[in-house]
Motif scaffolding. Structure first.
Motif, PDB file in Angstrom:
ATOM      1  N   ARG A 182       0.817  -1.218   0.000  1.00  0.00           N
ATOM      2  CA  ARG A 182       0.000   0.000   0.000  1.00  0.00           C
ATOM      3  C   ARG A 182       0.848   1.264   0.000  1.00  0.00           C
ATOM      4  O   ARG A 182       0.351   2.361   0.271  1.00  0.00           O
ATOM      5  CB  ARG A 182      -0.952   0.002   1.198  1.00  0.00           C
ATOM      6  N   GLY A 183       2.140   1.120  -0.254  1.00  0.00           N
ATOM      7  CA  GLY A 183       3.003   2.282  -0.366  1.00  0.00           C
ATOM      8  C   GLY A 183       3.572   2.781   0.939  1.00  0.00           C
ATOM      9  O   GLY A 183       4.206   3.848   0.985  1.00  0.00           O
ATOM     10  N   PRO A 232      11.725  -6.230   3.388  1.00  0.00           N
ATOM     11  CA  PRO A 232      12.311  -5.421   2.312  1.00  0.00           C
ATOM     12  C   PRO A 232      11.276  -4.533   1.648  1.00  0.00           C
ATOM     13  O   PRO A 232      10.085  -4.863   1.616  1.00  0.00           O
ATOM     14  CB  PRO A 232      12.851  -6.472   1.336  1.00  0.00           C
ATOM     15  N   VAL A 233      11.720  -3.424   1.102  1.00  0.00           N
ATOM     16  CA  VAL A 233      10.819  -2.464   0.473  1.00  0.00           C
ATOM     17  C   VAL A 233      10.607  -2.760  -1.002  1.00  0.00           C
ATOM     18  O   VAL A 233       9.563  -2.433  -1.564  1.00  0.00           O
ATOM     19  CB  VAL A 233      11.361  -1.023   0.675  1.00  0.00           C
ATOM     20  N   MET A 234      11.581  -3.393  -1.644  1.00  0.00           N
ATOM     21  CA  MET A 234      11.543  -3.550  -3.097  1.00  0.00           C
ATOM     22  C   MET A 234      11.145  -4.950  -3.568  1.00  0.00           C
ATOM     23  O   MET A 234      11.322  -5.266  -4.729  1.00  0.00           O
ATOM     24  CB  MET A 234      12.910  -3.193  -3.690  1.00  0.00           C
ATOM     25  N   GLU A 235      10.615  -5.792  -2.700  1.00  0.00           N
ATOM     26  CA  GLU A 235      10.264  -7.155  -3.096  1.00  0.00           C
ATOM     27  C   GLU A 235       8.754  -7.379  -3.085  1.00  0.00           C
ATOM     28  O   GLU A 235       8.006  -6.603  -2.482  1.00  0.00           O
ATOM     29  CB  GLU A 235      10.950  -8.165  -2.159  1.00  0.00           C
ATOM     30  N   LEU A 253       4.910  -1.311  -4.096  1.00  0.00           N
ATOM     31  CA  LEU A 253       4.652  -0.172  -4.969  1.00  0.00           C
ATOM     32  C   LEU A 253       5.928   0.617  -5.237  1.00  0.00           C
ATOM     33  O   LEU A 253       6.037   1.325  -6.237  1.00  0.00           O
ATOM     34  CB  LEU A 253       3.592   0.739  -4.349  1.00  0.00           C
ATOM     35  N   PHE A 254       6.903   0.486  -4.352  1.00  0.00           N
ATOM     36  CA  PHE A 254       8.188   1.166  -4.554  1.00  0.00           C
ATOM     37  C   PHE A 254       8.898   0.577  -5.775  1.00  0.00           C
ATOM     38  O   PHE A 254       9.480   1.306  -6.584  1.00  0.00           O
ATOM     39  CB  PHE A 254       9.068   1.025  -3.304  1.00  0.00           C
ATOM     40  N   ALA A 255       8.845  -0.752  -5.904  1.00  0.00           N
ATOM     41  CA  ALA A 255       9.450  -1.398  -7.072  1.00  0.00           C
ATOM     42  C   ALA A 255       8.649  -1.088  -8.338  1.00  0.00           C
ATOM     43  O   ALA A 255       9.224  -0.817  -9.401  1.00  0.00           O
ATOM     44  CB  ALA A 255       9.521  -2.912  -6.845  1.00  0.00           C
ATOM     45  N   ALA A 266      13.765   3.142  -2.447  1.00  0.00           N
ATOM     46  CA  ALA A 266      13.724   2.387  -1.195  1.00  0.00           C
ATOM     47  C   ALA A 266      14.491   3.104  -0.097  1.00  0.00           C
ATOM     48  O   ALA A 266      14.070   3.127   1.063  1.00  0.00           O
ATOM     49  CB  ALA A 266      14.296   0.983  -1.407  1.00  0.00           C
ATOM     50  N   ILE A 267      15.611   3.694  -0.459  1.00  0.00           N
ATOM     51  CA  ILE A 267      16.445   4.421   0.500  1.00  0.00           C
ATOM     52  C   ILE A 267      16.326   5.905   0.199  1.00  0.00           C
ATOM     53  O   ILE A 267      16.637   6.352  -0.914  1.00  0.00           O
ATOM     54  CB  ILE A 267      17.910   3.977   0.427  1.00  0.00           C
ATOM     55  N   VAL A 268      15.855   6.658   1.171  1.00  0.00           N
ATOM     56  CA  VAL A 268      15.668   8.101   0.968  1.00  0.00           C
ATOM     57  C   VAL A 268      17.032   8.754   0.791  1.00  0.00           C
ATOM     58  O   VAL A 268      17.926   8.575   1.630  1.00  0.00           O
ATOM     59  CB  VAL A 268      14.925   8.723   2.171  1.00  0.00           C
TER      60      VAL A 268
END
Length: 418
Positions: A360-361, A370-373, A377-379, A388-390
Motif C-alpha cells: 500500500r506504499g 524489504p521495500v523492493m520485493e 509499490l516502490f518497485a 527504497a532508501i531516501v
C-alpha cells in the motif's frame, strides 16, 4: 480480677476492630479508580482510532484479525477490533476538549447512564500520523490529571507500525521544465515558479498550462497540510527546528503567502489531494508535496486517466510520519482491553501484515521486511522516482503546539479566506 482482665481485653479488641474498619473505608475511598469492567463478559473490544493514511491497511488487518478469531493469552477470551478513521489533528482536538469522556477522579459508579454509554466508546488505541501528536495530547492530560496517559516506555509505549514521508509529486512535463530552469525541485524553486508573472511560458513550459498551480492538503482537513508548511519553513530558514518567532516573522510570512498564493480552490481543497490528482488531473494542480504512500497508491489511477505520468522527487528537508500505535493507560480501559490491544499491535508488526503495508506504499516498521520485493509499490514505480532508501536524511523536528496553532491561524487569515 479475671472479670477486669476480660473487660480490658474486650475493649482492646473492639478498638482494633474500629481501627481496622476505619482504615478499610479510607482505603476504598482513596484507592485509584478501577475500570468500569474488570472482567470480560464477552469478546474483548479494542477500539482503534486510526489516521487516514494508514486506515485502509489497518482496517483490512483488523478484519483478518477478527476473522482469525484471536484470543487473549491467559484468559482465552475472544478479541474483537473496531477501527475508527480520524485525521490526526481532528483527534488531537477531541483529546484536548475531552470529548471522549475521561473519568478523571470520579468513581465509575457515580456516572450517569449517558456518561457510561459514552465511556463504552472510549478509544483503547490511537494511531495518529506522527508521534508529536501523541506528545501534545499527553501534555494536555498530564496537566489536567497529573499523570501520563500515553507512555514513552514500558510494554504500553507508543510504537511505530508503519512509516511514510512527504515527497514531491509533479507531472513529468512540468517536472522537466522546473528541473531545467532551477535544478532541484524544492520549496525555494517552487516559490520562484509560483511568483513568475509570465507563468509557464516564462519558465519554459507550454503556454496552455497557464500559471504554476501548487498542491498542498488543506491543513484544516489533513495534518499533511501543516507538515508541508513546516517543511517549507525548514528550507526557508535552512534548519530543522521551527519556532513561533520563525512562523510570525513578517519576511517569512510574506514569502509563504506568495508561495501559497499558487494554491487552487482553497475553500474546496480536499483532505485526499493525491486521490484528486488521479481523478481530476491538471485541474487540481501541477505538483506539490504530499505523503509518499498517498502518491504511490494513486500512481496507477494517474497513469490510467492521464497521458502525463506523475514523478516523485524527495525534498531536502524530510517530514516523517511514523504512525505510532499508542495505548491509553488510564482506568477508562480495562487491563484486558490494553493487553488485547498489544496482541493486535503484534499482529500489525508481523511479517505478512507488514508486507501488505508495503503493498500500500507504506514503509515497514519491521526492519526485516524489504521495500523492493513482492507486491511493492516502490518497485512498481521506481522508474517514476520512488526509492527504497531516501537520498536525504535531514529530518524536520516535531513542532510544538504553539507553532502548529500559529501556522493554522496564519492559514485561516491569509489563505483560507481568499
Amino acid at each position: 480480677m479475671n472479670r477486669t482482665r476480660i473487660i480490658f481485653i474486650a475493649i482492646i479488641v473492639l478498638a482494633l476492630v474500629v481501627i481496622g474498619v476505619s482504615w478499610g473505608l479510607g482505603y476504598l475511598q482513596t484507592r485509584p479508580q478501577q475500570p468500569l469492567v474488570v472482567a470480560p463478559t464477552g469478546p474483548i473490544q479494542v477500539r482503534v482510532l486510526t489516521a487516514l493514511p494508514v486506515e485502509p491497511w489497518v482496517r483490512d488487518a483488523a478484519k483478518q484479525f477478527n476473522d482469525e478469531k484471536h484470543r487473549l493469552p491467559g484468559s482465552n477470551e475472544l478479541i474483537q477490533v473496531e477501527v475508527v478513521a480520524m485525521d490526526g489533528l481532528t483527534a488531537l482536538g477531541k483529546w484536548d476538549r475531552d470529548e471522549f469522556g475521561v473519568l478523571g477522579d470520579r468513581a465509575a459508579d457515580s456516572l450517569t447512564e449517558a456518561e457510561k454509554a459514552k465511556l463504552a466508546q472510549f478509544p483503547t488505541v490511537w494511531i495518529p500520523d506522527s508521534r508529536y501528536l501523541v506528545e501534545l495530547a499527553n501534555v494536555t492530560y498530564k496537566e489536567r490529571l497529573g499523570r501520563d496517559v500515553f507512555l514513552t516506555d514500558g510494554e504500553y509505549r507508543a510504537r511505530p507500525i508503519a512509516i511514510s514521508l512527504f515527497a514531491w509529486g509533479i507531472y513529468q512535463t512540468r517536472a522537466r521544465v522546473l528541473e531545467t530552469k532551477f535544478g532541484d525541485i524544492n520549496w525555494k524553486s517552487i516559490h520562484d515558479a509560483a511568483i513568475t508573472k509570465g507563468g509557464w511560458p516564462e519558465l519554459g513550459g507550454d503556454p496552455s498550462w497557464g500559471f504554476f498551480k501548487l498542491v498542498v492538503p488543506n491543513p484544516r482537513k489533513n495534518v499533511g497540510g501543516l507538515a508541508a508548511m513546516i517543511a517549507a519553513a525548514g528550507e526557508y530558514y535552512n534548519r530543522t527546528d521551527i519556532s513561533v518567532a520563525d512562523v510570525t516573522n513578517p519576511q517569512f510570512q510574506a514569502w509563504l503567502k506568495e508561495l501559497m498564493g499558487a494554491l487552487t480552490d482553497v475553500s474546496g481543497s480536499s483532505a485526499y489531494t493525491a486521490e484528486d490528482f488521479a481523478l481530476f488531473g491538471y485541474s487540481v494542480g501541477d505538483g506539490g508535496q504530499l505523503l509518499e504512500s498517498d502518491l504511490l497508491t494513486n500512481m496507477a489511477g494517474i497513469q490510467t486517466r492521464w497521458a502525463d505520468p506523475l514523478l516523485i522527487r524527495y525534498p531536502n528537508y524530510v517530514s516523517w510520519f511514523d504512525f505510532p500505535f499508542t495505548v491509553w493507560v488510564g482506568p477508562e480501559t480495562t487491563a484486558f482491553e490494553k493487553n488485547a490491544a498489544l496482541e493486535f499491535q503484534k499482529y500489525l508488526l508481523s511479517p505478512d501484515v507488514q508486507k501488505k503495508a508495503v503493498a500500500r506504499g507504506l514503509r515497514p516498521a519491521n526492519p526485516d521486511i524489504p521495500v523492493m520485493e513482492g507486491d511493492s509499490l516502490f518497485a512498481k514505480w521506481e522508474k517514476q522516482g520512488a526509492q527504497a532508501i531516501v537520498p536525504r536524511t535531514t529530518a524536520m523536528r516535531a513542532p510544538n503546539r504553539e507553532v502548529l496553532l500559529a501556522l493554522l491561524r496564519w492559514f485561516d487569515l491569509n489563505v483560507a479566506q481568499r
